[in-house]
Scaffold this motif. Structure first.
Motif, short mmCIF file in Angstrom:
data_model
loop_
_atom_site.label_atom_id
_atom_site.label_comp_id
_atom_site.label_asym_id
_atom_site.label_seq_id
_atom_site.Cartn_x
_atom_site.Cartn_y
_atom_site.Cartn_z
N ASN A 150 -24.06 43.34 -38.75
CA ASN A 150 -24.85 44.58 -38.77
C ASN A 150 -25.69 44.75 -40.03
N TYR A 151 -26.29 43.65 -40.51
CA TYR A 151 -27.19 43.77 -41.66
C TYR A 151 -28.51 43.10 -41.31
N SER A 152 -29.60 43.75 -41.64
CA SER A 152 -30.90 43.14 -41.37
C SER A 152 -31.54 42.75 -42.70
N ILE A 153 -32.22 41.63 -42.65
CA ILE A 153 -32.75 41.04 -43.88
C ILE A 153 -34.24 40.75 -43.71
N SER A 154 -35.02 41.06 -44.71
CA SER A 154 -36.39 40.55 -44.73
C SER A 154 -36.72 40.19 -46.17
N ARG B 46 -35.82 45.89 -36.42
CA ARG B 46 -36.08 45.68 -37.85
C ARG B 46 -35.89 44.20 -38.20
N ASP B 47 -34.97 43.52 -37.54
CA ASP B 47 -34.71 42.11 -37.81
C ASP B 47 -34.08 41.49 -36.56
N ILE C 158 -33.08 49.77 -35.07
CA ILE C 158 -32.34 48.94 -36.02
C ILE C 158 -32.44 47.47 -35.61
N PRO D 206 -34.43 53.45 -39.39
CA PRO D 206 -33.64 52.48 -40.17
C PRO D 206 -34.37 51.98 -41.40
N GLY E 86 -19.08 43.31 -33.93
CA GLY E 86 -19.41 43.21 -35.35
C GLY E 86 -20.06 44.47 -35.88
N ALA E 87 -19.89 45.59 -35.19
CA ALA E 87 -20.46 46.88 -35.60
C ALA E 87 -21.98 46.87 -35.58
N ILE E 88 -22.56 45.99 -34.77
CA ILE E 88 -24.01 45.97 -34.63
C ILE E 88 -24.43 47.18 -33.82
N SER E 89 -25.42 47.88 -34.32
CA SER E 89 -25.85 49.09 -33.64
C SER E 89 -26.65 48.73 -32.39
N TRP F 108 -34.63 41.83 -48.89
CA TRP F 108 -34.40 43.26 -48.70
C TRP F 108 -33.38 43.39 -47.58
N ILE F 109 -32.20 43.84 -47.93
CA ILE F 109 -31.11 43.92 -46.95
C ILE F 109 -30.82 45.38 -46.67
N GLN F 110 -30.74 45.71 -45.40
CA GLN F 110 -30.36 47.07 -45.00
C GLN F 110 -29.30 46.96 -43.92
N THR G 14 -26.68 52.98 -42.20
CA THR G 14 -27.80 52.88 -41.27
C THR G 14 -27.34 53.22 -39.85
N PHE H 297 -31.10 32.17 -46.85
CA PHE H 297 -32.13 32.76 -46.00
C PHE H 297 -33.17 31.69 -45.72
N SER I 218 -26.45 37.13 -35.83
CA SER I 218 -25.19 37.75 -36.25
C SER I 218 -24.28 37.94 -35.04
#
Lengths: 342, 566
Positions: free
Chosen positions: A198-202, B400-401, B397, A226, B389-392, A211-213, A218, B329, B408
């Motif tokens: 549950n983390y997005s990265i750019s 965004r990625d 959201i 977000p 994994g608690a992914i919304s 940049w991790i959110q 969130t 990354f 994930s």
């Protein structure tokens, strides 16, 4: 990004201008800091220093200091932003703490970073410096067996000057107020759950950082927007030079090479995490107060969201939350990596 | 001195020290107490006070000699010269020495020194020195293998990195090729060796030593080649393996040893290991293991330790496939595995079979999701608000990625992930999925049109939506037909699929983990009445439906026109 960074100039020159601006600005604000207790003469070459800004965190301090002393931090440099709960007196009594006091606006000081940059430039030059908040606890690979000096000497031998540690929001199961936090207690006995992915990265091409959110904040407070959620990427451990400057919190620093803490060819570099013990029973009052002060990022949008969320009795826990065990668990999940630090 | 003669082996140690002299002094004492004689070389750059303290700490040991101090630079001949001095001193002062071990102040003896002596006594004429021809060596870092010997290296790499590289480039361009002196063939190997006194004397007293020294003075990292090369000239027999456990990372820096390595080091059964982090008090207290019973002359078994190190190197260089995080990354197409496990995408199936998702999840042992990239929410199996994994499930959201979202999800789940797809969904991942060898993509083109049959939207809206979706699907098919595709892709036109749904469905399910025997039935199909009529109206409104194929089974009006563009 500050105004300087938006001038129509080549990126390299803009970055340099911004860095110089930040350093000059920090120097310019040096008089906002009033030295309360100065034990900096105790600092010896090679010591690891911790730089902390705080406001009304008295109840957290004993565990915080013990934790980092245990890791091998040699000296703490605190900026007390007009606390009213006795944090200042408590810190003044500690043998390894130097303390400054200020009542300048947190927001006007770029969320305390002017003060941090100033102290870092003055005392951090040539030292490994850890810049954290009182609710952030560094966990890195092998931290159960190897102290911080082992990490810094390895980083140094590998030719690295900075070490990333993403912020990992920890939260309790059930409503946040339910389990009161007692002074000196390990906060992760209560807030021991986290979001595994549950983390997005750019990638930010100007500063070169990631940049991790994401995470529970969130998922719960910023579903509708977000992008305005808090950034989780941090670079708290840096072998400082007076020419360096943190740009926005410890999310990124200048010069840019300090932000290049990730591998782009598929490999993994070493990284740690800052366990974030924000969501404890102390949080509700704090968020109410911060809401009044409006001294936080983006007009305390974050705190407004929390407050709205928390008064509804939101529980950050969900069935997919993981219970924290140790750094190896975090590594298996892929939140941190030992890189080639065998 | 009787202890030193055990098994006829009189061991001498050359100890090179650069920093942390307190630890080095401790090591010297360990060697002496184990019955060895030690010649210490201390880098001239070490402060005099530190040196004096070390001398004082070892003043009670007559077996410790201090050789002339030289300033040492990494990768330069000064290290070899320091070794030569110390070895000469050792052999002159203790002429009965039979073996000389080269170690550093950060080398920690793991086993009792008498074990090492017993081991050497097994074959007293053998020289233990890793020595591989420069031609065949594969382990050097930075691309300098043979060029170490054929170019000139007058500069210090650490201090003049830029000029060093420029000079190498210039020499390459000029075609510089140094001549190797007659009588030697360049060999490389670990700089930590154990030579017999006879071999070492022969090297030091070689009549051509001046020639060789002059040659190696300007070669690159001579401490890894000088003795390794000359041992080949003088030794009777060589065991080409170092007795010191020393691993290097991918950049040629030595690994450090910490307290938590203690068990692994003990199991490795090596005599000496490096490089010990000076703060590892646990290791320093634990090793060397006390000598109990009779000496143990078994050979080292470093394989397990080496495996662990190699695994770490692999992680540093290749990383874990499908992992995107703060310190990994990868750039596009440098991922070493875009995702961590196989997964399947069903494009259009849920339009042909409305109950496809449930049917499939009963059929296969996998997590069958709905439209993960759907426009309303990420449709996780069971439609929870918070997925694995608690992914919304929020689309904002997710978008965004999107790549992070999918990778994930695949990484955090245990079972295979299967999801539905259609042109209505977010198309951001089309290239990513198509170029991922882990993906199984099954497509029924034009199936997206079927739900439009049931919609009660005005025809103008249907026409608009059709145009948008058709364009999206054409673009996706362009991706799936490109030469870059790495996924396993099966594309069927709707009409082809409807003509023989059973075998094509079986084909699509082939790669998936089936729960039981291969199913024979199919889920209920959507009612297609009105399809031909809809197609006709679309065509007549100026839009050419391209994806549904021409030969629909319910086709009743002959189509001849080929004029209108979409």
């Amino acid at each position: 990004m500050t105004r300087v960074a938006r001038l129509p100039l080549p990126a390299r020159i803009r970055r340099r201008a911004e860095r110089q601006y930040l350093i000059a600005r920090a120097f310019n604000r040096r008089r906002a800091l009033k030295s309360m207790v100065d034990r900096t003469s105790q600092i010896r070459p090679g010591d690891i220093l911790a730089f902390v800004t705080l406001r009304n965190e008295r109840v957290r301090l004993p565990y915080f200091l013990d934790y980092y002393r245990g890791l091998g931090v040699d000296h703490f440099l605190f900026v007390n932003n007009d606390s009213t709960d006795g944090s200042g007196n408590y810190l003044a009594e500690q043998p390894d703490v130097s303390l400054w006091w200020t009542n300048a606006g947190y927001k006007k000081s770029r969320f305390g970073m002017d003060w941090m940059n100033r102290l870092l430039a003055r005392y951090g030059h040539g030292h490994w410096c850890l810049t954290v908040d009182p609710d952030e606890f560094l966990v890195y690979p092998h931290c159960d067996t190897r102290p911080l000096p082992a990490l810094t000497s390895w980083l140094e031998a590998s030719g690295r000057r900075s070490f990333p540690a993403m912020l990992l929001d920890m939260y309790p199961k059930g409503a946040i107020e339910d389990q009161p936090y007692a002074e000196g207690q390990d906060p992760f006995e209560i807030a021991r759950w986290f979001d595994p992915v549950n983390y997005s990265i750019s990638r930010n091409s100007f500063y070169g950082n990631l940049w991790i959110q994401g995470g529970p904040r969130t998922r719960n407070f910023f579903r509708a927007d977000p992008l305005s959620g808090p950034a989780l990427n941090k670079i708290p451990l840096v072998k400082w030079n007076w020419r360096y400057a943190y740009v926005s919190s410890t999310h990124m620093a200048l010069p840019r090479h300090l932000n290049m803490v990730y591998d782009e060819n598929g490999g993994e570099m070493a990284s740690g995490t800052l366990l974030h013990a924000k969501f404890l029973s102390t949080f509700a009052e704090k968020s109410a107060e911060e809401l009044d002060r409006r001294q936080h990022y983006a007009n305390s949008k974050e705190y407004r969201a929390y407050h709205a969320g928390l008064t509804r009795g939101t529980d950050l826990w969900c069935s997919e939350s993981r219970e924290y065990v140790d750094w190896q668990q975090l590594e298996d999940i892929g939140l941190i990596s030992r890189g080639n630090w065998a | 001195m009787t202890g030193a003669m055990t098994g006829g082996v009189a061991l001498g140690v050359v100890l090179l020290c650069h920093a942390d002299l307190d630890i080095a002094a401790r090591m010297a004492r360990i060697w002496v107490e184990g019955g060895a004689r030690v010649a210490v070389h201390v880098d001239a750059k070490v402060p005099a006070a530190d040196f004096a303290r070390m001398q004082a700490a070892l003043s009670d040991l007559p077996e410790v000699l201090f050789s002339r101090r030289r300033p040492c630079d990494w990768g330069r001949f000064s290290l070899v010269a320091a070794t030569q001095d110390a070895a000469q001193l050792l052999l002159d002062r203790f002429p009965d020495t039979t073996h000389v071990y080269l170690a550093s102040g950060a080398c920690l003896p793991l086993r009792p020194v008498r074990d090492l002596r017993a081991f050497l006594a097994l074959d007293p004429d053998l020289d233990h020195i890793e020595s591989v021809t420069a031609h065949d060596v594969g382990w050097t870092v930075g691309g300098l293998n043979e060029e170490r010997f054929t170019l000139f290296y007058p500069l210090d790499w650490r201090r003049h990195r830029k000029w060093f590289d420029r000079l190498v480039d210039l020499q390459r361009r000029l075609g510089v090729r140094r001549k190797v002196p007659k009588g030697i063939i360049p060999h490389l190997g670990s700089q930590w060796w154990c030579l017999t006194a006879a071999t070492l004397r022969a090297i030091l007293d070689d009549p051509k030593r001046k020639v060789f020294d002059r040659y190696f003075r300007l070669s690159w990292i001579p401490d890894e080649s000088y003795f390794q090369t000359l041992a080949r000239r003088h030794a009777l027999r060589i065991e080409s393996r170092s007795l010191t456990l020393a691993k290097f990372d991918h950049e040629g820096r030595p690994y450090q040893l910490y307290d938590d390595h203690a068990r692994m080091l003990e199991e490795s059964h090596c005599f000496v290991a490096r490089k010990v982090w000076p703060g590892s008090t646990g290791l320093l207290d634990h090793f060397p293991r006390p000598a109990v019973g009779s000496p143990d002359a078994t050979a080292p078994r470093p394989e397990r330790f080496e495996r662990v190190i190699n695994r770490t190197v692999r992680r540093r260089l290749l990383g874990r496939p499908g992992l995107y995080m703060q310190s990994r990354f990868p750039r596009k197409d440098a991922e070493n595995g875009k995702t961590s496990a196989p997964y399947a995408v069903f494009h259009g199936f849920s339009d042909v079979f409305p109950g496809f998702e449930d049917w499939l999840s009963g059929m296969i042992d996998a997590d069958v999701h709905g439209h993960l990239m759907g426009p309303e929410m990420a449709e996780f199996a069971g439609r929870p608000e918070i997925g694995p994994g608690a992914i919304s499930s929020s689309t904002l959201i997710r978008d965004r990625d999107p790549q992070g979202f999918l990778t994930s999800l695949i990484r955090v789940t245990q079972r295979m992930q299967v999801f539905q797809f259609s042109p209505r969904d977010n198309q951001a991942l089309n290239w990513f999925v198509a170029t991922d060898p882990n993906a199984h993509v099954n497509v029924i083109t034009g199936a997206w049109m079927l739900p439009l049959l049931d919609s009660d939207m005005p025809f103008d809206d249907i026409r608009r939506v059709t145009a948008i979706l058709q364009r999206a699907e054409l673009k996706h098919l362009e991706v799936l037909n490109s030469v870059w595709v790495k996924a396993r892709v099966q594309v069927h036109e709707l009409t082809d699929f409807l003509a023989r749904p059973q075998p094509l469905m079986m084909q699509a399910l082939q790669a998936l983990p089936m729960r039981g025997p291969v199913p024979t039935g199919l889920p209920a199909m959507r009612d297609m009445a009105g399809m031909a009529e809809l197609l006709r109206r679309l065509r007549n409104s100026g839009l050419q439906p391209r994806m549904s194929g021409d030969g629909l089974p319910v086709h009743d009006i002959p189509t001849t026109e080929r004029t209108a563009a979409e």
